[in-house]
Design an enzyme around this catalytic site. Structure first.
Site, PDB file in Angstrom:
ATOM      1  N   LEU A 131      53.543 -39.350  55.561  1.00 53.97           N
ATOM      2  CA  LEU A 131      54.393 -39.861  56.642  1.00 53.97           C
ATOM      3  C   LEU A 131      55.250 -41.012  56.148  1.00 53.97           C
ATOM      4  O   LEU A 131      56.142 -41.482  56.836  1.00 53.97           O
ATOM      5  CB  LEU A 131      53.517 -40.316  57.812  1.00 53.97           C
ATOM      6  CG  LEU A 131      52.630 -39.213  58.404  1.00 53.97           C
ATOM      7  CD1 LEU A 131      51.585 -39.798  59.335  1.00 53.97           C
ATOM      8  CD2 LEU A 131      53.478 -38.182  59.131  1.00 53.97           C
ATOM      9  N   ARG A 132      54.932 -41.498  54.953  1.00 45.86           N
ATOM     10  CA  ARG A 132      55.707 -42.532  54.268  1.00 45.86           C
ATOM     11  C   ARG A 132      55.631 -43.903  54.925  1.00 45.86           C
ATOM     12  O   ARG A 132      56.393 -44.802  54.570  1.00 45.86           O
ATOM     13  CB  ARG A 132      57.181 -42.117  54.114  1.00 45.86           C
ATOM     14  CG  ARG A 132      57.376 -40.911  53.201  1.00 45.86           C
ATOM     15  CD  ARG A 132      56.792 -41.129  51.835  1.00 45.86           C
ATOM     16  NE  ARG A 132      57.346 -40.218  50.839  1.00 45.86           N
ATOM     17  CZ  ARG A 132      56.917 -40.142  49.583  1.00 45.86           C
ATOM     18  NH1 ARG A 132      55.926 -40.916  49.184  1.00 45.86           N
ATOM     19  NH2 ARG A 132      57.462 -39.304  48.737  1.00 45.86           N
ATOM     20  N   ASP A 172      51.411 -30.195  51.484  1.00 40.51           N
ATOM     21  CA  ASP A 172      51.598 -31.291  50.520  1.00 40.51           C
ATOM     22  C   ASP A 172      52.973 -31.928  50.748  1.00 40.51           C
ATOM     23  O   ASP A 172      53.723 -32.198  49.811  1.00 40.51           O
ATOM     24  CB  ASP A 172      51.458 -30.788  49.085  1.00 40.51           C
ATOM     25  CG  ASP A 172      51.167 -31.931  48.116  1.00 40.51           C
ATOM     26  OD1 ASP A 172      50.759 -33.012  48.580  1.00 40.51           O
ATOM     27  OD2 ASP A 172      51.360 -31.748  46.899  1.00 40.51           O
TER      28      ASP A 172
END
Lengths: 319, 425
Positions: free
Chosen positions: B64-65, B306
């Site tokens: 999700l950064r 991924d």
């Protein structure tokens, strides 16, 4: 492959638009370059060494990795074609300020460039540039990482053809650090395309890339078997940083087992020629008596290199 | 809110259901399938005729950064992408900045995700502080904060002693440990599989031994410690054989592969496509075939996206300098269907690997639609062909090697906890 992107070097008519690698180029195009170079060898021997084929064109030497020899030969070649040549050593200017490769290229393209000669430490960098330049700009790969050095491969082919004539009866050995060598890869692709029936690579396993046989070569672990009866010996430069470490124990041991000496050269055919892309490590990969000996064609390689680069630039400009 | 999903083909792999059956939802739960419960007055009827109704997808790896890489993607953009892909539960790896190594960070992430009211987010906690591979995190505290498992993401351990202790400590509490099998020294500087393509393109290579040596170590240490191990992103045929052998000995190990490795190989790098610069590297066609077979025979338990959204600036550079990873959460469903179709397997087999099985690995009550289950539902048109257009993806990362290909199976509705959170216009 999901989608075939097509060969990015060729235009819609199958003509050479960029020169990025010798892999995948048809034999006709390679021969066209060699034939064109032949006509330019004459020019380089004239008193007035200029032809006007690239008059008014701007050729940018974009060297992201230092090089004196290759940059100089491209510069001479472009000037003999009457182009304007601009040299940029990017590693000491924009890159250190964090500018990306593509930003640099976009800025230079805005200065009305017609051709980029690119040298970069990363394999594939010229493909990235070729994908992003305007359609009328040509890109020539002057060496990218371990991947390709197509003009070097072509000048080697020119040299072989000059001294040996036909490729289809030759036995060629490539010796040394194949793993890290863009020159070796370009030589192998050119030789297989031009019909050379036997290409050998000679080196310790630490310096051979995985599945190198899939490129169409035979692997020989030692010089005694590998050099036997070959027509052409192509030596590669061994980089200093590879000489002592986990790949090789020492330059001395390398020289003893893989350095080209007169004794080892005697295993090849008596009229075999010896090539080296330069700069040479005398006493590491090649003995001075061989480098300066009568079978060496290392200096003609340099002369032909200018003609080859003139040929490539003039062909690209014409397509 | 009462919802009636009408006339769909219900596929619920965990409960062995594949039948034309309506689904009735009330108060966030599935209250009946088949016949309507007495006096069920639906507020909303969703016509699912011609569609498949299945449990919401469970994705074992979605980056999700957040925190730290908001310029690449944000929780909002990636959660939008997830629900557009039918994903209702996702695990996020701890390789954020800072790493998910403190309960406060995990609580904040859970809180932010919950407020968005979209997919359920299950953080995977860092196994070591800062993922530096030396000092263990407060795993029990992190579990209490919401971590479902612990991992080093792509970061190495300082040495095998730390690995041993990390697994012993995790085993104390029966915490699952998710590990990537990659020897850091053998993979150093590598950007592509050591094989024909890396040789041709002159790319620094990562040998298969980088995976098998690390995997061998992990399996030995897992056996000694009794830790519950999940192997993330297996990449090689040899690795599949090792996991198969370990499972046959009864070792409690599970594993997954990513969608890219199920479909692509080193050949797809083509002319240095940076979207094929992935971790682990795309390996040979033989390896890809073994991964696909392993996923079919159950050696590999789950398929995940991924999902790694990457900023365009760090992909538009030479291949070896490009940030590894590809975006993919929106493609999990069609690529799972494609795998099953190409292997001669049905929809149930495909859906099991992206619903029930990953839910079991996560240890969460999701991935099924039995009566009483949380109403996380994905409705898709199994026959809809569509072309993947990178620019049209909802993820902020447009970096996918699948751009331009045609896939089949398109999500039309996604429900989370009985709320319709996505509807294809």
């Amino acid at each position: 492959m999901w989608l075939d992107p097509g060969n990015p070097q060729l235009n819609k008519n199958g003509e050479l638009h960029h020169l990025l690698s010798l892999e995948g180029l048809p034999a006709d195009i390679l021969r066209q370059i060699l034939d064109t170079a032949e006509s330019f060898v004459g020019v380089t021997q004239r008193e007035v060494k200029k032809v006007p084929l690239l008059r008014g064109k701007a050729v940018f030497n974009l060297f992201f990795e230092p090089s004196t020899r290759t940059r100089t030969t491209f510069e001479i070649a472009a000037k003999r074609l009457s182009a304007d040549v601009i040299n940029l050593a990017i590693n000491v200017s924009s890159q250190t300020k964090g500018e990306s490769v593509l930003d640099t290229v976009a800025n230079l393209a805005a200065m009305q460039a017609d051709m980029f000669i690119v040298r970069h430490a990363a394999s594939g960098a010229p493909y990235l540039i070729a994908r992003h330049v305007a359609p009328d700009i040509h890109v020539i790969n002057a060496g990218d990482g371990r991947h390709a050095h197509p003009t070097q491969g072509l000048l080697d082919m020119y040299t072989i053809r000059h001294f040996k004539g036909d490729f289809t009866r030759l036995r060629v050995a490539i010796v040394g650090d194949i793993l890290h060598s863009r020159v070796a890869r370009s030589q192998i692709h050119a030789l297989t395309t031009l019909g050379c029936p036997e290409i050998r690579v000679i080196g310790p396993k630490t310096l051979l890339p995985a599945q190198v046989n899939r490129l169409g070569v035979q692997v020989y672990p030692d010089m005694q078997s590998g050099l036997k009866d070959v027509d052409v010996v192509m030596m590669l430069r061994l980089q200093n940083e590879r000489m002592n470490g986990a790949l090789l124990p020492s330059a001395q041991e390398f020289y003893k087992y893989y350095g080209l000496t007169e004794d080892k050269l005697a295993l090849a055919k008596p009229d075999a020629i010896v090539l080296h892309p330069g700069p040479m490590n005398r006493g590491v990969e090649i003995d001075s008596s061989v480098a300066d000996g009568k079978q060496s064609v290392i200096l003609p390689q340099v002369t032909f290199g200018i003609a080859i680069r003139m040929a490539v630039m003039s062909i690209l400009a014409g397509n | 809110m009462k919802i009636h999903i009408k006339s769909g083909r219900l596929i619920d792999p965990r409960n062995g259901i594949d039948a034309q059956r309506d689904v009735f939802i009330a108060a966030g739960k599935v209250v009946a399938t088949g016949a309507a419960p007495a006096n069920f007055g639906a507020n909303r009827v969703i016509d699912a005729s011609g569609r498949v109704v299945c449990p919401g997808l469970v994705d074992l790896a979605v980056r999700l950064r957040e925190p730290g890489f908001e310029y690449m993607a944000t929780l909002e953009s990636e959660m939008d992408a997830a629900i557009a892909g039918g994903v209702t539960s996702l695990a996020c790896p701890p390789d954020t900045d800072p790493a998910l190594d403190e309960p406060g960070l995990v609580e904040m992430l859970k809180f932010r995700a919950k407020n968005l009211n979209q997919a359920h987010v299950y953080p995977v906690g860092a196994l070591t502080v800062g993922l530096k591979g030396t000092r263990l995190t407060e795993m029990a505290e992190l579990r209490d904060a919401g971590c479902v498992a612990f991992s080093q993401a792509e970061a190495p351990f300082a040495d095998n002693q730390v690995l041993l202790h990390a697994l012993e400590y995790a085993a104390t509490f029966d915490f699952p440990v998710w590990l990537r099998a990659q020897d850091p020294a053998l993979a150093r500087h590598g950007v592509a599989h050591e094989g024909e393509v890396a040789t041709r393109l002159g790319l620094p290579a990562i040998p298969v031994t980088a995976e098998t040596i690390a995997l061998s170590t992990i399996l030995i240490v897992a056996g000694v410690t009794g830790a519950r191990i999940h192997i993330a992103r297996l990449s090689s045929a040899e690795g599949v054989a090792m996991v198969r052998e370990a499972k046959s000995r009864g070792l409690p190990v599970t594993c997954d592969i990513g969608i890219h490795h199920a479909h692509l190989s080193e050949m797809d790098i083509g002319y240095f496509d940076p979207n094929c610069h992935l971790t682990p590297p795309l390996r040979s066609q033989r390896d890809r075939d073994a991964l696909r077979a392993g996923l079919a025979d159950g050696t590999i338990d789950a398929l995940c996206s991924d999902h790694t959204p990457v900023d365009e600036d760090v992909k538009q550079v030479p291949f070896s300098e490009a940030e590894p990873g590809a975006t993919g959460v929106e493609l999990l469903l069609p690529l799972a269907l494609k795998w099953a179709e190409e292997c001669g397997l049905g929809l149930t087999a495909a859906l099991e690997r992206i619903t029930a099985k990953p839910a079991a690995i996560l240890g969460i009550d999701a991935g099924h639609l039995g009566v009483g289950a949380t109403a996380d539902v994905c409705i898709f048109d199994p026959d809809k062909h569509w072309r993947v257009e990178a620019a049209a993806l909802k993820s902020q990362g447009k970096n996918t090697p699948f751009s331009g290909i045609e896939v089949r199976g398109r999500v039309t509705h996604t429900l989370v906890g009985g709320t319709l959170v996505y509807e294809k216009k």
